[in-house]
Write an enzyme that holds these catalytic residues in place. Structure first.
Site, PDB file in Angstrom:
ATOM      1  N   HIS A 168       6.096   1.822   9.231  1.00  0.00           N
ATOM      2  CA  HIS A 168       6.117   1.552  10.671  1.00  0.00           C
ATOM      3  C   HIS A 168       6.834   2.703  11.368  1.00  0.00           C
ATOM      4  O   HIS A 168       7.958   2.583  11.833  1.00  0.00           O
ATOM      5  CB  HIS A 168       6.806   0.217  10.938  1.00  0.00           C
ATOM      6  CG  HIS A 168       6.194  -0.909  10.176  1.00  0.00           C
ATOM      7  ND1 HIS A 168       6.543  -1.196   8.865  1.00  0.00           N
ATOM      8  CD2 HIS A 168       5.221  -1.799  10.504  1.00  0.00           C
ATOM      9  CE1 HIS A 168       5.827  -2.218   8.439  1.00  0.00           C
ATOM     10  NE2 HIS A 168       5.023  -2.601   9.398  1.00  0.00           N
TER      11      HIS A 168
ATOM     12  N   THR B 136       0.832  -1.198   0.000  1.00  0.00           N
ATOM     13  CA  THR B 136       0.000   0.000   0.000  1.00  0.00           C
ATOM     14  C   THR B 136       0.869   1.252   0.000  1.00  0.00           C
ATOM     15  O   THR B 136       0.520   2.256  -0.629  1.00  0.00           O
ATOM     16  CB  THR B 136      -0.943  -0.008   1.213  1.00  0.00           C
ATOM     17  OG1 THR B 136      -1.728  -1.212   1.176  1.00  0.00           O
ATOM     18  CG2 THR B 136      -1.877   1.191   1.202  1.00  0.00           C
TER      19      THR B 136
END
Length: 288
Positions: free
Chosen positions: A152, A113
């Site tokens: 992240h 994504t």
């Protein structure tokens, strides 16, 4: 009795809902679960494309390629509603927009994504650099690549600080997505279930997954040590327990976005990506 093969992603935010099931804190009835820890998002994407797992956590951008083979669990779509995990664009120096579009771009994989959003919201880059493991990306920043889309963010920023690497935030996918979508939630990852096993079994798994997720969210002190153990082994890195805790707290919000907002995000994402020739058409978002 049927055995469901689960490909669990070795990332704290996506892993925590499965740990009570892995540890026997929550027990399914009528089926068995077999777990495989898969280290990277791109590995997950490839596993679902090959139908090697019955349940897994692929990128939202992967769904157009697997829509005939998997259901989406409606209670398990990671969706950003703010900038906390909004995929910042990082560099080791200031850059103007035209420099970013000529840069060496670091992403987890071609089907992620993050890369899809980059193509949608920025478009051009000089060279694509694939670094599959989360914490290996920072070692490549400034060496193999110039710009990094940090999926992240919490772990990334902590690791950069530990290594003494100063970075510049050039922008974020969330800020650009928010402007494009007029504030619609931004989908990122999802739990999918094989259609070969049938809708009835999918609904039973969805129910036990929800129980496991809620158990984890209310018993974090039990769950985090196992999460850290899995992460350290899979990522081959010293993962700090406090960072795992912060990562999970951020992802708890993402995994508990109301279903109507989740659906709006998915519909807009697939529509605009199809219109711009970035992803194939999604004929039906098969949420259960």
């Amino acid at each position: 009795m049927v055995t469901i093969k689960v490909g669990a992603l070795a990332d704290s935010g996506d892993l925590y809902p499965f740990i009570p099931l892995m540890e026997g804190k929550i027990k399914p009835e009528g089926f068995n679960l077999e777990f495989e820890i898969i280290p990277t998002v791109q590995d997950i994407n490839e596993a679902v494309l090959k139908k090697e797992v019955d349940v897994s956590v692929p990128s939202v951008a992967m769904y157009p390629y697997i829509q005939d083979d998997y259901y989406i669990l409606s209670n398990a779509v990671a969706t950003a509603t703010d900038g906390i995990t909004g995929m910042p664009i990082l560099s080791i120096r200031e850059m103007k927009e035209d420099e970013i579009t000529k840069s060496r771009l670091i992403v987890h994989g071609q089907n992620t994504t993050a890369f899809t959003l980059y193509k949608l919201l920025i478009g051009r880059y000089g060279k694509l650099v694939i670094v599959r493991r989360v914490l290996d990306e920072i070692k490549a920043l400034g060496k193999e690549g110039d710009v990094l889309v940090a999926v992240h963010e919490i772990k990334m920023m902590y690791a950069l600080k530990k290594l003494g690497i100063n970075v510049v935030k050039l922008g974020s996918m969330w800020d650009m997505w928010k402007n494009l979508s007029k504030g619609i939630p931004m989908p990122m990852g999802m739990v999918v279930f094989s259609k070969e096993l049938g809708r009835e079994l999918a609904l039973k798994f969805k129910e036990v997954y929800e129980k496991s997720k809620k158990y984890a969210e209310t018993h974090l002190d039990e769950i985090i040590p196992k999460d850290v153990e899995i992460m350290r082994e899979s990522q081959k890195a010293d993962i700090d327990e406090e960072i795992v805790r912060k990562t999970i707290w951020a992802d708890i919000e993402e995994y508990n976005v109301p279903i109507d907002q989740v659906k709006r995000g998915l519909e807009f994402f697939y529509k605009v990506c199809e219109e711009r020739g970035i992803l194939p058409r999604v004929r039906n978002i098969d949420l259960i």
